[in-house]
Write a protein that holds these residues in place. Sequence first.
Motif, mmCIF file in Angstrom:
data_model
loop_
_atom_site.group_PDB
_atom_site.id
_atom_site.type_symbol
_atom_site.label_atom_id
_atom_site.label_comp_id
_atom_site.label_asym_id
_atom_site.label_seq_id
_atom_site.Cartn_x
_atom_site.Cartn_y
_atom_site.Cartn_z
ATOM 1 N N GLU A 301 0.839 -1.198 0.000
ATOM 2 C CA GLU A 301 0.000 0.000 0.000
ATOM 3 C C GLU A 301 0.877 1.252 0.000
ATOM 4 O OE1 GLU A 301 -3.007 -0.106 -0.540
ATOM 5 O OE2 GLU A 301 -3.658 -2.123 0.022
ATOM 6 N N HIS A 302 0.806 2.013 -1.072
ATOM 7 C CA HIS A 302 1.517 3.282 -1.163
ATOM 8 C C HIS A 302 0.930 4.073 -2.322
ATOM 9 C CE1 HIS A 302 3.552 0.897 -4.217
ATOM 10 N NE2 HIS A 302 3.990 2.016 -4.739
ATOM 11 N N ASP A 303 1.416 5.300 -2.524
ATOM 12 C CA ASP A 303 0.889 6.183 -3.568
ATOM 13 C C ASP A 303 1.523 5.826 -4.914
ATOM 14 O OD1 ASP A 303 -0.259 8.180 -5.044
ATOM 15 O OD2 ASP A 303 0.879 9.819 -4.136
ATOM 16 N N ALA A 304 0.977 4.798 -5.559
ATOM 17 C CA ALA A 304 1.525 4.377 -6.854
ATOM 18 C C ALA A 304 1.350 5.466 -7.909
ATOM 19 C CB ALA A 304 0.854 3.075 -7.305
ATOM 20 N N LEU A 305 0.206 6.154 -7.885
ATOM 21 C CA LEU A 305 -0.021 7.231 -8.853
ATOM 22 C C LEU A 305 1.017 8.329 -8.703
ATOM 23 C CD1 LEU A 305 -1.700 8.724 -10.984
ATOM 24 C CD2 LEU A 305 -3.138 9.604 -9.135
ATOM 25 N N GLY A 306 1.305 8.728 -7.465
ATOM 26 C CA GLY A 306 2.312 9.757 -7.244
ATOM 27 C C GLY A 306 3.689 9.320 -7.685
ATOM 28 N N ASN A 307 4.044 8.050 -7.400
ATOM 29 C CA ASN A 307 5.348 7.525 -7.825
ATOM 30 C C ASN A 307 5.477 7.533 -9.343
ATOM 31 O OD1 ASN A 307 6.315 7.127 -5.281
ATOM 32 N ND2 ASN A 307 5.979 4.918 -5.236
ATOM 33 N N ILE A 308 4.436 7.048 -10.025
ATOM 34 C CA ILE A 308 4.480 7.010 -11.488
ATOM 35 C C ILE A 308 4.538 8.423 -12.046
ATOM 36 C CG2 ILE A 308 3.118 6.440 -13.535
ATOM 37 C CD1 ILE A 308 2.203 3.936 -12.133
ATOM 38 N N GLY A 309 3.771 9.328 -11.415
ATOM 39 C CA GLY A 309 3.808 10.709 -11.875
ATOM 40 C C GLY A 309 5.197 11.315 -11.768
ATOM 41 N N ARG A 310 5.883 11.055 -10.642
ATOM 42 C CA ARG A 310 7.218 11.624 -10.452
ATOM 43 C C ARG A 310 8.251 10.949 -11.363
ATOM 44 N NH1 ARG A 310 5.103 12.535 -5.297
ATOM 45 N NH2 ARG A 310 5.422 10.387 -4.623
ATOM 46 N N LEU A 311 8.167 9.618 -11.487
ATOM 47 C CA LEU A 311 9.098 8.919 -12.383
ATOM 48 C C LEU A 311 8.875 9.342 -13.840
ATOM 49 C CD1 LEU A 311 9.004 5.308 -10.871
ATOM 50 C CD2 LEU A 311 10.915 6.917 -10.775
ATOM 51 N N GLY A 312 7.609 9.416 -14.214
ATOM 52 C CA GLY A 312 7.310 9.859 -15.576
ATOM 53 C C GLY A 312 7.727 11.292 -15.809
ATOM 54 N N SER A 313 7.503 12.144 -14.811
ATOM 55 C CA SER A 313 7.903 13.548 -14.950
ATOM 56 C C SER A 313 9.413 13.680 -15.084
ATOM 57 C CB SER A 313 7.418 14.354 -13.739
ATOM 58 O OG SER A 313 6.023 14.481 -13.735
ATOM 59 N N LEU A 314 10.164 12.874 -14.322
ATOM 60 C CA LEU A 314 11.616 12.944 -14.417
ATOM 61 C C LEU A 314 12.080 12.549 -15.811
ATOM 62 C CD1 LEU A 314 14.312 13.415 -13.021
ATOM 63 C CD2 LEU A 314 14.295 11.004 -12.299
ATOM 64 N N ALA A 315 11.496 11.481 -16.361
ATOM 65 C CA ALA A 315 11.858 11.081 -17.727
ATOM 66 C C ALA A 315 11.500 12.182 -18.717
ATOM 67 C CB ALA A 315 11.143 9.774 -18.093
ATOM 68 N N LEU A 316 10.341 12.816 -18.521
ATOM 69 C CA LEU A 316 9.925 13.864 -19.436
ATOM 70 C C LEU A 316 10.694 15.159 -19.207
ATOM 71 C CD1 LEU A 316 6.087 13.168 -19.483
ATOM 72 C CD2 LEU A 316 7.740 12.726 -21.300
ATOM 73 N N VAL A 317 11.271 15.338 -18.022
ATOM 74 C CA VAL A 317 12.198 16.458 -17.818
ATOM 75 C C VAL A 317 13.403 16.300 -18.729
ATOM 76 C CG1 VAL A 317 13.880 17.421 -16.204
ATOM 77 C CG2 VAL A 317 11.533 17.101 -15.472
ATOM 78 N N PHE A 318 13.973 15.103 -18.750
ATOM 79 C CA PHE A 318 15.105 14.848 -19.648
ATOM 80 C C PHE A 318 14.678 14.995 -21.107
ATOM 81 C CE2 PHE A 318 16.558 12.167 -15.939
ATOM 82 C CZ PHE A 318 17.591 13.018 -15.579
ATOM 83 N N PHE A 319 13.488 14.489 -21.431
ATOM 84 C CA PHE A 319 12.950 14.625 -22.785
ATOM 85 C C PHE A 319 12.828 16.094 -23.175
ATOM 86 C CE2 PHE A 319 8.929 15.436 -25.102
ATOM 87 C CZ PHE A 319 9.237 14.862 -26.329
ATOM 88 N N SER A 320 12.256 16.906 -22.276
ATOM 89 C CA SER A 320 12.069 18.324 -22.576
ATOM 90 C C SER A 320 13.387 19.082 -22.610
ATOM 91 C CB SER A 320 11.129 18.951 -21.547
ATOM 92 O OG SER A 320 9.857 18.392 -21.643
ATOM 93 N N PHE A 321 14.349 18.673 -21.756
ATOM 94 C CA PHE A 321 15.658 19.329 -21.779
ATOM 95 C C PHE A 321 16.353 19.064 -23.118
ATOM 96 C CE2 PHE A 321 20.276 19.261 -20.955
ATOM 97 C CZ PHE A 321 20.443 20.558 -20.494
ATOM 98 N N VAL A 322 16.294 17.825 -23.578
ATOM 99 C CA VAL A 322 16.878 17.488 -24.882
ATOM 100 C C VAL A 322 16.136 18.234 -25.988
ATOM 101 C CG1 VAL A 322 17.286 15.633 -26.539
ATOM 102 C CG2 VAL A 322 17.723 15.245 -24.109
ATOM 103 N N THR A 323 14.802 18.312 -25.872
ATOM 104 C CA THR A 323 14.016 19.039 -26.874
ATOM 105 C C THR A 323 14.401 20.509 -26.900
ATOM 106 O OG1 THR A 323 12.140 17.531 -26.584
ATOM 107 C CG2 THR A 323 11.685 19.657 -27.593
ATOM 108 N N PHE A 324 14.522 21.101 -25.719
ATOM 109 C CA PHE A 324 14.856 22.526 -25.650
ATOM 110 C C PHE A 324 16.236 22.792 -26.255
ATOM 111 C CE2 PHE A 324 16.803 26.113 -23.360
ATOM 112 C CZ PHE A 324 15.915 27.115 -23.721
#
Length: 573
Positions: A301-324
């Motif tokens: 029992e834990h906040d799976a949605l929050g974990n996925i959101g943060r992991l996904g956001s971190l990957a998309l941070v790298f994606f957006s940094f490369v895009t920028f």
Amino acid sequence: MEKAATWSGAPSIRGSTEAVRMCLLTVALIGIHCWGLEMTYGTPYLLQLGLTKSKTSLVWIAGPLSGLIMQPVVGAYADKSTSKYGRRRPFMVYGAIVTGAGLLLLGWTAEVVGLFISEGETRKNATILVAVLSVYALDFSINAVQACSRSLIVDTLPVSQQQSGSAWASRLVAAGHLLSYFIGTLDLVKLFPAVLGGDTQFKKMTVIATLALMITVGTTCWAVTERVRLPSDEDNTSVKEVLSSLWRRTINLPPRIGAICWVQFWNWVGWFPFLFYSSTFVGEIYYCYEHPAPEPGQKDEHDALGNIGRLGSLALVFFSFVTFCSSVILPYAIKSSEAPETRFTPRPPTFIPRSLQSLLKKVHKMQPDLTTAWSLSNLLFAIITIFAPWVRSLSSATRLVAACGIPWAVSCLAPFALLGIEINKMSSGPPASISGSTAPGYSAVRGSIDEDYDIELEDAQQHRRVLSDGVLRPSHSDVDGAHSSTGELAGVYLGVLNVYTTLPQFVGTFVSWVVFSLLEPGANDHDAETDPDHHRWLNVKKHAPNAIAVCMFIGALCSLVSAEAARRLKRLD
């Protein structure tokens, strides 16, 4: 043949330098970073509410549906708008207000529904319904903002600046996504008290996205002054006439515009699963291969949605940094679409060693044009994502997502730049007589965005009849009635491009629905007594194919078709 429009006023942008003016013109597109909120948290949020993956994939039909309807209709109506504030900015403001309301309602769906319905299955179903309706309202309104923001660039800039304007738009969209994803990686619940934006990560993100959208759209509307279209007898157009006109233009496109649209069609069939499911893909890879298993007989029992959101956001941070970074660097590596042909190669500075000068000359000769760069970027995207089904670690999934930032930068730049050039060039005609020596009400963009713009304006004046009361009346038109100096039909043709952007999303939605229906976790695939709740909506089977990875693999194959379509577009040059 449509009657030529009449205009009053001078287009201008505040700012003392070209970079500042370009930034102010395109800064509203940063507000689209709320779409990044949808990509990061939207799918896990709806899954947590109780929707299955197959039904969630159908919810995202809101994106293509809104683009298919909203952008062309708003673009066409904006083209004929006679508001004293201009044709685009009023629609941008109204769209931003509705988008902000949709975001906040999406974040507080359960609380709003709870005011009217007590606990029970009815409340759960009503919450899901309101959340889905909020997604639709959000997608429809953000499309209005995007359509008019893009049209404003075409309206304001001359032909020689269209590629540069699209490059700046690409940079600021990437910057907005980068900011959004970076904020998504932070634990906002710990950083800020509940009184500031609610008590969950998702609520705080919706508040931040709403504020950013209002500020950026407000900045562009303040900085840009549009020319005003004067009323005429043909301005009263029904929705039916708008859609009928859009259909005629869609099936009778000029050859190059039609070719651009087909490249965009296959390009978006490929990008759709990546853009909507990449953050969930990263989270599923983590939970499938790296998340520690719970103790025997106990639920995890834990906040799976929050974990996925943060992991996904971190990957998309790298994606957006490369895009920028790519959107800043690549435009300088791509030959300008309006660069004059010359027999001579520009000489490098004399202080550079001769060996390096020779290398720079060779690099200059190899510099691709925008169409070639678009084709190569589609090929690169296909090569990257075709390996998605074989990803087995969080780091590999993150690297795959980040690498896609390079082709995405070109995909954000190329279609709008190429289409903007075509819109501004397609109506050039033979010189017409001039009734005056100057054109009051039609002046260069304030501060001279382009050093050659005054010269270009002089040439443009040879094609116009200027009235003595400060009103500009274009004196020639092509079969569509388009006018390069005013971008009169920018909204219509950008709407047509958006049709070719949204139709493939229907295709992608259908493909995703089929794949998810076959491969997503079923009701009997987990033990309700011991398995954690997130096993109900996450694919954590190590020896079964990942549904999102399969969708990305199919998208890679479609990107190969897009690369070939761009290569054929080059032949039309």
